[in-house]
Design a protein around this motif. Structure first.
Motif, PDB file in Angstrom:
ATOM      1  N   ASN A 211      13.027  47.861 -58.651  1.00  0.00           N
ATOM      2  CA  ASN A 211      12.272  46.803 -59.310  1.00  0.00           C
ATOM      3  C   ASN A 211      13.097  45.521 -59.422  1.00  0.00           C
ATOM      4  N   ALA A 214      13.575  43.889 -55.967  1.00  0.00           N
ATOM      5  CA  ALA A 214      12.348  43.241 -55.504  1.00  0.00           C
ATOM      6  C   ALA A 214      12.092  41.937 -56.254  1.00  0.00           C
ATOM      7  N   LYS A 215      12.246  41.964 -57.563  1.00  0.00           N
ATOM      8  CA  LYS A 215      11.993  40.760 -58.356  1.00  0.00           C
ATOM      9  C   LYS A 215      12.984  39.653 -58.021  1.00  0.00           C
ATOM     10  N   GLY A 217      14.491  39.323 -55.247  1.00  0.00           N
ATOM     11  CA  GLY A 217      14.222  38.897 -53.880  1.00  0.00           C
ATOM     12  C   GLY A 217      13.176  37.813 -53.787  1.00  0.00           C
ATOM     13  N   ARG A 218      12.379  37.650 -54.846  1.00  0.00           N
ATOM     14  CA  ARG A 218      11.357  36.603 -54.867  1.00  0.00           C
ATOM     15  C   ARG A 218      11.862  35.317 -55.522  1.00  0.00           C
ATOM     16  N   THR A 219      13.157  35.283 -55.837  1.00  0.00           N
ATOM     17  CA  THR A 219      13.749  34.091 -56.435  1.00  0.00           C
ATOM     18  C   THR A 219      14.683  33.432 -55.434  1.00  0.00           C
ATOM     19  N   SER A 220      15.336  32.370 -55.885  1.00  0.00           N
ATOM     20  CA  SER A 220      16.311  31.681 -55.024  1.00  0.00           C
ATOM     21  C   SER A 220      17.659  32.382 -55.027  1.00  0.00           C
ATOM     22  N   PRO A 222      18.553  36.073 -54.415  1.00  0.00           N
ATOM     23  CA  PRO A 222      18.361  37.496 -54.126  1.00  0.00           C
ATOM     24  C   PRO A 222      19.683  38.260 -54.220  1.00  0.00           C
TER      25      PRO A 222
END
Length: 286
Positions: A211, A214-215, A217-220, A222
């Motif tokens: 989790n 993944a979270k 990885g959606r930001t600037s 990772p």
């Protein structure tokens, strides 16, 4: 991070794991509202846990561990403190009474450094004379050059704090910092945290790891760097460090959480490691 430290600091002294009175003053109005009343703070603490399993309790245990190690190194004669990726670290101000005669360097990206200085001036007035802000853009700047320009002396025993940074770097960047530390005076030490490589390659089955990966990885920022489980001591030793100490969730829980707090989950895929520069590797200033 500051929110977790602020929540913990609001607890009674006999109950709290870490104490950072400046943490809540770094928060914006929206986050300060989350501190109203113990029942409300407990709800917020639970929400953080549900969103990022083990994160809140790891942050407060890590803060305490770094605090303890800093005080041990200062008692042992450290003459400089370098905080790498300083962010809203408040140690130069929380431990001001123990940093007399110790030069402190707060290293961070220029934008973050500028914002931090403005915040500190607003909170406490003038920045203490022994605290130097070192703005470093690692895409164009060299850490050694920037530190030396601000008065850093490689012949003084130094403690390096590198908190919550390495998972967002690559191996080459980590090695550049470690190489710089190894050129420091004998008795210098570094402490940093890291994640298991299995988190990055997607094979980690520990609760909450997938989790978080993944979270982030959606930001600037990772998660990109990790060390194989059980290999961190060898990782540091192979780079010349001595007296390596590697701790994780179990050790942190045993050290800081009393029997009533053993249910609190510290994410076990994040760990903390420290090492020293040996006497044959550095020159100490008289």
């Amino acid at each position: 991070m500051a929110l977790s430290r602020a929540i913990e600091t609001r607890k009674p002294a006999a109950e709290r794991i870490c104490c950072d009175p400046l943490a809540e003053r770094f928060l914006g109005a929206k986050y300060r509202m989350l501190l109203w009343g113990r029942p409300f703070r407990d709800v917020v603490e639970g929400q953080i846990e549900r969103r990022f399993a083990g994160h809140h309790y790891y942050v407060i245990a890590r803060t305490r561990y770094f605090d303890d190690l800093l005080q041990q190194r200062l008692a042992g004669g450290a003459k400089q403190l370098v905080i790498l990726g300083a962010g809203y670290d408040s140690r130069p101000y929380r431990f001001a009474d123990r940093l007399g005669g110790v030069q402190v360097f707060e290293v961070d990206h220029p934008a973050t450094s500028t914002a931090k200085q403005a915040k500190i001036r607003a909170l406490i007035g003038e920045i203490p004379a022994n605290v130097a802000y070192v703005a470093v853009d690692f895409t164009v700047d060299t850490l050694a050059d920037k530190l030396l320009a601000r008065g850093y002396r490689a012949t003084r025993p130094t403690v390096f704090l590198w908190e919550g940074v390495t998972p967002y770097l690559d191996l080459a960047a980590v090695d550049r910092v470690l190489s710089f530390v190894m050129d420091s005076a004998a008795g210098s030490a570094i402490v940093f945290d890291y994640i298991l490589r299995s988190v990055v390659d997607g094979t980690c089955t520990l609760r909450g790891a997938a989790n978080e990966f993944a979270k982030m990885g959606r930001t600037s920022e990772p998660l990109s760097f990790g060390i194989d489980e059980g290999q961190a001591p060898a990782f540091l030793a192979s780079r010349g460090f001595q007296n390596v100490v590697d701790v994780g969730a179990q050790e942190l829980s045993d050290r800081y959480f009393d029997p009533h707090g053993k249910h609190r989950y510290i994410k076990p895929w994040w760990r903390i490691i420290s090492g020293e520069v040996g006497s044959a590797l550095g020159v100490v200033e008289p």
